[in-house]
Design a protein around this motif. Structure first.
Motif, short mmCIF file in Angstrom:
data_model
loop_
_atom_site.label_atom_id
_atom_site.label_comp_id
_atom_site.label_asym_id
_atom_site.label_seq_id
_atom_site.Cartn_x
_atom_site.Cartn_y
_atom_site.Cartn_z
N LYS A 35 1.13 -1.15 -0.17
CA LYS A 35 -0.10 0.11 -0.18
C LYS A 35 1.14 0.88 0.18
O LYS A 35 0.90 1.95 -0.68
CB LYS A 35 -0.77 -0.51 1.40
N GLN A 36 1.82 1.20 0.91
CA GLN A 36 2.61 2.48 0.85
C GLN A 36 3.84 1.80 0.65
O GLN A 36 4.68 2.14 1.96
CB GLN A 36 2.56 3.42 2.07
N PRO A 37 4.88 1.69 -0.62
CA PRO A 37 6.43 0.93 -0.41
C PRO A 37 6.51 2.93 -0.15
O PRO A 37 7.28 3.09 -0.77
CB PRO A 37 5.99 0.51 -2.19
N GLU A 38 8.44 1.87 0.45
CA GLU A 38 9.50 2.80 0.39
C GLU A 38 10.46 2.91 -0.98
O GLU A 38 11.02 1.91 -1.12
CB GLU A 38 10.05 2.18 1.45
N LEU A 39 10.20 3.60 -1.97
CA LEU A 39 10.45 3.41 -3.12
C LEU A 39 11.61 4.39 -3.06
O LEU A 39 11.66 5.63 -2.32
CB LEU A 39 9.78 4.35 -4.04
N SER A 40 12.60 3.85 -3.19
CA SER A 40 13.97 4.50 -3.34
C SER A 40 15.03 4.32 -4.76
O SER A 40 14.87 3.17 -5.40
CB SER A 40 14.48 3.59 -2.29
N GLY A 41 15.49 5.08 -5.02
CA GLY A 41 15.99 4.93 -6.67
C GLY A 41 15.59 5.61 -7.81
O GLY A 41 14.39 5.26 -7.32
N GLU A 42 16.02 5.38 -9.10
CA GLU A 42 15.21 5.98 -9.76
C GLU A 42 13.95 4.47 -10.70
O GLU A 42 15.13 3.35 -10.16
CB GLU A 42 15.75 6.38 -11.43
N PRO A 43 13.44 4.95 -10.92
CA PRO A 43 12.38 3.27 -11.47
C PRO A 43 12.78 2.66 -12.78
O PRO A 43 13.82 3.80 -13.22
CB PRO A 43 11.33 4.01 -11.37
#
Length: 65
Positions: free
Chosen positions: A49-57
């Protein structure tokens, strides 16, 4: 922590100790994009639901290349 393993047919996922597979067609339906154009961040958003997104996709097409 969520672990994603990509291949040509879909994604193997380990989420909160549970292993499952997201098939290519399911990912395409959820994102309304061609599988190679979907990013790893978009797949994480399907799983969490609320991922920790890091770096470029990164596009799946680039990951598999």
């Amino acid at each position: 922590m969520t672990v994603l393993s990509f291949d040509e047919q879909g994604v193997d996922v380990v989420y909160d100790g549970t292993e499952f597979r997201l098939e290519k067609e399911l990912i395409e339906d959820a994102t309304q994009k061609s599988y190679p154009d979907v990013t790893d961040h978009e797949v994480l958003k399907i799983v969490e639901k609320q991922p920790e997104l890091s770096g470029e996709p990164r596009r799946i097409g680039d990951i598999l290349a």
